[in-house]
Write a protein that holds these residues in place. Structure first.
Motif, PDB file in Angstrom:
ATOM      1  N   THR A   4      -0.126  -7.533   7.086  1.00 60.62           N
ATOM      2  CA  THR A   4       1.020  -8.200   7.684  1.00 60.62           C
ATOM      3  C   THR A   4       0.616  -8.935   8.943  1.00 60.62           C
ATOM      4  O   THR A   4      -0.454  -8.750   9.479  1.00 60.62           O
ATOM      5  N   ARG A   5       1.479  -9.787   9.414  1.00 63.88           N
ATOM      6  CA  ARG A   5       1.132 -10.717  10.475  1.00 63.88           C
ATOM      7  C   ARG A   5       1.293 -10.105  11.855  1.00 63.88           C
ATOM      8  O   ARG A   5       2.213  -9.350  12.103  1.00 63.88           O
ATOM      9  N   PRO A   6       0.412 -10.457  12.796  1.00 62.35           N
ATOM     10  CA  PRO A   6       0.457  -9.855  14.120  1.00 62.35           C
ATOM     11  C   PRO A   6       1.372 -10.557  15.101  1.00 62.35           C
ATOM     12  O   PRO A   6       1.618 -10.046  16.169  1.00 62.35           O
ATOM     13  N   SER A 307       4.507   6.121   1.756  1.00 63.47           N
ATOM     14  CA  SER A 307       3.890   4.863   2.175  1.00 63.47           C
ATOM     15  C   SER A 307       3.919   4.711   3.689  1.00 63.47           C
ATOM     16  O   SER A 307       4.932   4.993   4.345  1.00 63.47           O
ATOM     17  N   LEU A 308       2.802   4.241   4.237  1.00 64.48           N
ATOM     18  CA  LEU A 308       2.644   4.065   5.686  1.00 64.48           C
ATOM     19  C   LEU A 308       3.081   2.667   6.101  1.00 64.48           C
ATOM     20  O   LEU A 308       2.619   1.667   5.545  1.00 64.48           O
ATOM     21  N   PHE A 309       3.954   2.594   7.100  1.00 56.78           N
ATOM     22  CA  PHE A 309       4.413   1.333   7.681  1.00 56.78           C
ATOM     23  C   PHE A 309       4.282   1.394   9.192  1.00 56.78           C
ATOM     24  O   PHE A 309       4.459   2.449   9.800  1.00 56.78           O
ATOM     25  N   GLU A 310       4.013   0.248   9.789  1.00 54.22           N
ATOM     26  CA  GLU A 310       4.168   0.137  11.236  1.00 54.22           C
ATOM     27  C   GLU A 310       5.656   0.126  11.558  1.00 54.22           C
ATOM     28  O   GLU A 310       6.413  -0.674  10.984  1.00 54.22           O
ATOM     29  N   LYS A 311       6.085   0.961  12.457  1.00 59.25           N
ATOM     30  CA  LYS A 311       7.512   1.007  12.796  1.00 59.25           C
ATOM     31  C   LYS A 311       8.020  -0.332  13.302  1.00 59.25           C
ATOM     32  O   LYS A 311       9.166  -0.743  13.033  1.00 59.25           O
ATOM     33  N   ASP A 312       7.152  -1.071  14.007  1.00 54.28           N
ATOM     34  CA  ASP A 312       7.600  -2.290  14.669  1.00 54.28           C
ATOM     35  C   ASP A 312       8.041  -3.384  13.707  1.00 54.28           C
ATOM     36  O   ASP A 312       8.795  -4.276  14.101  1.00 54.28           O
ATOM     37  N   ILE A 313       7.575  -3.353  12.450  1.00 55.70           N
ATOM     38  CA  ILE A 313       8.035  -4.429  11.563  1.00 55.70           C
ATOM     39  C   ILE A 313       9.529  -4.293  11.276  1.00 55.70           C
ATOM     40  O   ILE A 313      10.183  -5.274  10.909  1.00 55.70           O
ATOM     41  N   ILE A 324      11.064  -8.216   5.229  1.00 55.31           N
ATOM     42  CA  ILE A 324      10.820  -6.787   5.426  1.00 55.31           C
ATOM     43  C   ILE A 324      11.131  -6.017   4.146  1.00 55.31           C
ATOM     44  O   ILE A 324      10.371  -5.127   3.732  1.00 55.31           O
ATOM     45  N   GLU A 325      12.240  -6.362   3.489  1.00 57.77           N
ATOM     46  CA  GLU A 325      12.590  -5.682   2.248  1.00 57.77           C
ATOM     47  C   GLU A 325      11.537  -5.928   1.171  1.00 57.77           C
ATOM     48  O   GLU A 325      11.188  -5.015   0.398  1.00 57.77           O
ATOM     49  N   SER A 326      11.001  -7.141   1.110  1.00 60.00           N
ATOM     50  CA  SER A 326       9.972  -7.426   0.105  1.00 60.00           C
ATOM     51  C   SER A 326       8.683  -6.663   0.405  1.00 60.00           C
ATOM     52  O   SER A 326       7.966  -6.255  -0.515  1.00 60.00           O
ATOM     53  N   VAL A 327       8.376  -6.444   1.684  1.00 64.25           N
ATOM     54  CA  VAL A 327       7.214  -5.631   2.044  1.00 64.25           C
ATOM     55  C   VAL A 327       7.427  -4.183   1.600  1.00 64.25           C
ATOM     56  O   VAL A 327       6.511  -3.530   1.093  1.00 64.25           O
ATOM     57  N   MET A 328       8.641  -3.678   1.774  1.00 61.46           N
ATOM     58  CA  MET A 328       8.944  -2.322   1.308  1.00 61.46           C
ATOM     59  C   MET A 328       8.728  -2.209  -0.206  1.00 61.46           C
ATOM     60  O   MET A 328       8.157  -1.221  -0.695  1.00 61.46           O
ATOM     61  N   VAL A 329       9.153  -3.229  -0.940  1.00 58.94           N
ATOM     62  CA  VAL A 329       8.989  -3.211  -2.396  1.00 58.94           C
ATOM     63  C   VAL A 329       7.517  -3.363  -2.777  1.00 58.94           C
ATOM     64  O   VAL A 329       7.067  -2.780  -3.772  1.00 58.94           O
ATOM     65  N   HIS A 330       6.763  -4.123  -2.002  1.00 56.70           N
ATOM     66  CA  HIS A 330       5.319  -4.239  -2.256  1.00 56.70           C
ATOM     67  C   HIS A 330       4.668  -2.852  -2.265  1.00 56.70           C
ATOM     68  O   HIS A 330       3.956  -2.498  -3.222  1.00 56.70           O
ATOM     69  N   GLU A 331       4.908  -2.063  -1.233  1.00 56.88           N
ATOM     70  CA  GLU A 331       4.290  -0.732  -1.160  1.00 56.88           C
ATOM     71  C   GLU A 331       4.871   0.218  -2.197  1.00 56.88           C
ATOM     72  O   GLU A 331       4.153   1.050  -2.763  1.00 56.88           O
ATOM     73  N   LEU A 332       6.172   0.101  -2.460  1.00 57.79           N
ATOM     74  CA  LEU A 332       6.775   0.918  -3.511  1.00 57.79           C
ATOM     75  C   LEU A 332       6.147   0.598  -4.866  1.00 57.79           C
ATOM     76  O   LEU A 332       5.837   1.511  -5.652  1.00 57.79           O
ATOM     77  N   SER A 333       5.920  -0.681  -5.150  1.00 57.93           N
ATOM     78  CA  SER A 333       5.316  -1.084  -6.424  1.00 57.93           C
ATOM     79  C   SER A 333       3.961  -0.434  -6.621  1.00 57.93           C
ATOM     80  O   SER A 333       3.555  -0.118  -7.751  1.00 57.93           O
ATOM     81  N   HIS A 334       3.234  -0.245  -5.526  1.00 59.09           N
ATOM     82  CA  HIS A 334       1.914   0.372  -5.608  1.00 59.09           C
ATOM     83  C   HIS A 334       1.962   1.805  -6.128  1.00 59.09           C
ATOM     84  O   HIS A 334       0.937   2.321  -6.603  1.00 59.09           O
ATOM     85  N   GLN A 335       3.099   2.471  -6.025  1.00 57.16           N
ATOM     86  CA  GLN A 335       3.155   3.832  -6.547  1.00 57.16           C
ATOM     87  C   GLN A 335       2.865   3.832  -8.049  1.00 57.16           C
ATOM     88  O   GLN A 335       2.265   4.771  -8.572  1.00 57.16           O
ATOM     89  N   TRP A 336       3.266   2.757  -8.739  1.00 54.86           N
ATOM     90  CA  TRP A 336       2.898   2.571 -10.142  1.00 54.86           C
ATOM     91  C   TRP A 336       1.507   1.933 -10.245  1.00 54.86           C
ATOM     92  O   TRP A 336       0.650   2.428 -10.963  1.00 54.86           O
ATOM     93  N   PHE A 337       1.319   0.816  -9.529  1.00 56.05           N
ATOM     94  CA  PHE A 337       0.118  -0.010  -9.651  1.00 56.05           C
ATOM     95  C   PHE A 337      -0.826   0.262  -8.478  1.00 56.05           C
ATOM     96  O   PHE A 337      -0.666  -0.286  -7.390  1.00 56.05           O
TER      97      PHE A 337
END
Length: 502
Positions: A4-6, A307-313, A324-337
């Motif tokens: 993610t972007r700084p 899944s680990l997230f930086e709180k600040d996002i 932000i919601e799409s980032v949450m789904v990205h990490e959730l998707s990884h539970q399968w993939f």
């Protein structure tokens, strides 16, 4: 992992990596030296990380006992117990371990000699271990957090404790292991911390014991897990519980002081799981949740079931809500993939990140009117540049020395999602959706490779797709996009002339 972007959002919302310091060199301290020939580091021959993992055995289970001293800059006392089956006759056992002091090693209850070689801990038992035997290795050691400005994996310091970020090559900075995703195993955790701290790990809780001003928290996984997906959070945290689809127990870990502010984000997870289940089938594990850590990592990470997230996002107003919601789904998707269906080698990581990016983008299209095709067309325009810089999606260039997460480049995110878009164009939407569901169902709890995906896609697509995938996954140049002959590569913008002023 999602980089993610700084800084403030760029209109294109590119995923850029924060600059990071080089990974610390191997720092194993040994107390005994094995007799005989010099110990040598071994590996399973991974093209990206050739000395990662070890041959000759298959780990069935890890038991990690960690004692947190109440300060995140001091070593934790640790005991790692490994149950393994020998796939070769061995007189030495190599474990990956590179940041701690080894105090003693036992093999099947008997003291064993040990030494270090590269980033390996080399154990020499007092007798050879025969092919097919089952052995237990117990290592008493410290688990040392790295300096705060050198975080590139392993323990990540938070403002109030620690969390883990072990992808891709860093679990062995925390505990001795066979640190390669091809060797998944069951995990049990026992984490002792002073009163006032909360410890959470992968899997479900199995016990909690309070004694003498400290508490020991125990957790156990119900599915095998790659070492890079291990997670232990220790901090002054609140654990927020709710129920997901089909009664799935959910638990989120957040800084206690921020619980109320973060609750609206936490409440989104049940619907996101339901959305993913509608796309590809039942959630594959026993629990899920997000760990919002007060830390600066530059990435979010799909540690299994937590899944680990930086709180600040979640609190930075510059990030759009849909992003932000799409980032949450990205990490959730990884539970399968990536988690349930893990890569056999690190060259197969496109299967993780390409799919997670695909569902991230599909979610943004359906929930926030961000057209998937627009994103894929932009990716197509940049694809040749990405391939030149980072290699084709299924043959990424190795990372620069000291930058092991450098394999996470655009070619395995949007570049790999572009391959999936091309595949859907090639075999049709119905066949593509069937492929996705069968892939995660047939390969649940295993480690698989690109060739497996090609075979299944060919079977479901009704024709041999080897040539199609060869061009898209390994070609130096991006093939024409099926159905979109007008899509072209976009040259990079010309550098500005510093002598000219507007």
């Amino acid at each position: 992992m999602l980089l993610t972007r700084p800084a403030r959002p760029h209109p294109a919302l590119r995923f850029l990596r924060r600059p990071k310091a080089a990974l610390l060199a191997s720092a194993v301290t040994v107390c005994l030296v094995a007799a005989g020939a010099p110990a040598e580091p071994l590996g399973v021959g991974d093209r990206i990380f050739p000395e990662l993992g070890n041959p000759g055995y298959d780990v069935a289970a890890y038991d990690l006992a960690l004692t947190y001293p109440g300060s995140n800059d001091k070593p934790l006392r640790a005991v790692t117990t490994i149950d393994a089956r020998l796939t070769s006759s061995l007189d030495r056992i190599n474990l990956d371990f590179a940041h701690g002091t080894v105090e003693s090693v036992e093999v099947d209850g008997r003291r064993a000699a040990f030494s270090s070689a590269g980033e390996d801990l080399v154990v020499t038992p007092d007798h050879a271990l025969p092919l097919g035997s089952v052995t237990r290795i117990t290592v008493r050691h410290t688990s040392d957090p790295v300096a705060a400005d050198d975080q590139d994996g392993g323990w990540v310091r938070t403002t109030d404790g620690l969390a883990m970020a072990n992808q891709a090559d860093a679990a062995h900075l925390v505990f001795p292991c066979n640190d390669h995703p091809s060797d998944k195993a069951m995990f049990t955790f026992h984490v002792t911390a002073p009163d006032g701290y909360t410890a959470v790990a992968n899997g479900l809780p199995t016990g909690r014991v309070e004694a003498g001003g400290s508490t020991t928290w125990s957790y156990r996984s119900q599915h095998p897990m790659a070492t890079e997906l291990a997670q232990v959070s220790i901090g002054r945290s609140a654990v927020v519980r709710r129920t997901g689809p089909h009664g799935l127990p959910l638990r989120d870990v957040v800084p206690a002081a921020d619980k109320k502010e973060l609750e609206p984000w936490l409440a989104k997870t049940p619907d996101q799981i339901a959305w993913m289940e509608n796309k590809i089938g039942p959630y594959p594990f026993e629990t899920y949740g997000v760990l919002m850590a007060q830390a600066s990592t530059g990435f979010e990470l799909e540690t299994q079931t937590l899944s680990l997230f930086e709180k600040d996002i979640f609190t930075e107003p510059a990030y759009p809500k849909w992003y932000i919601e799409s980032v949450m789904v990205h990490e959730l998707s990884h539970q399968w993939f990536g988690d349930s269906v893990s890569p056999r080698t690190w060259s197969d990581v496109w299967l993780n990140e390409g799919h997670a990016t695909w569902y991230e983008a599909l979610y943004a299209q359906e929930k926030a009117d961000r057209p998937l095709q627009d994103r894929m067309k932009a990716a197509y325009g940049a694809s040749d540049r990405w391939r030149a810089a980072g290699g084709p999606p299924a043959r990424p260039k190795p990372p620069a020395p000291g930058q092991k997460i450098g394999i996470f480049r655009p070619n395995i995110y949007d570049g790999a999602a572009l391959v999936l878009f091309a595949l859907r164009q090639e075999i049709g939407e119905d066949a593509f959706e069937r492929l996705e569901k069968v892939w995660v169902q047939e390969n649940r709890d295993t480690s698989v490779g690109t060739a497996d995906f090609v075979r299944l896609a060919s079977a479901i697509g009704g024709r041999d797709l080897t040539g199609f995938f060869q061009d898209w996954l390994y070609g130096e140049k991006t093939p024409p996009m099926p159905g979109h002959p007008d899509w072209k590569q976009v040259p990079p913008p010309a550098p500005s002339d510093p002598a000219k002023k507007s």
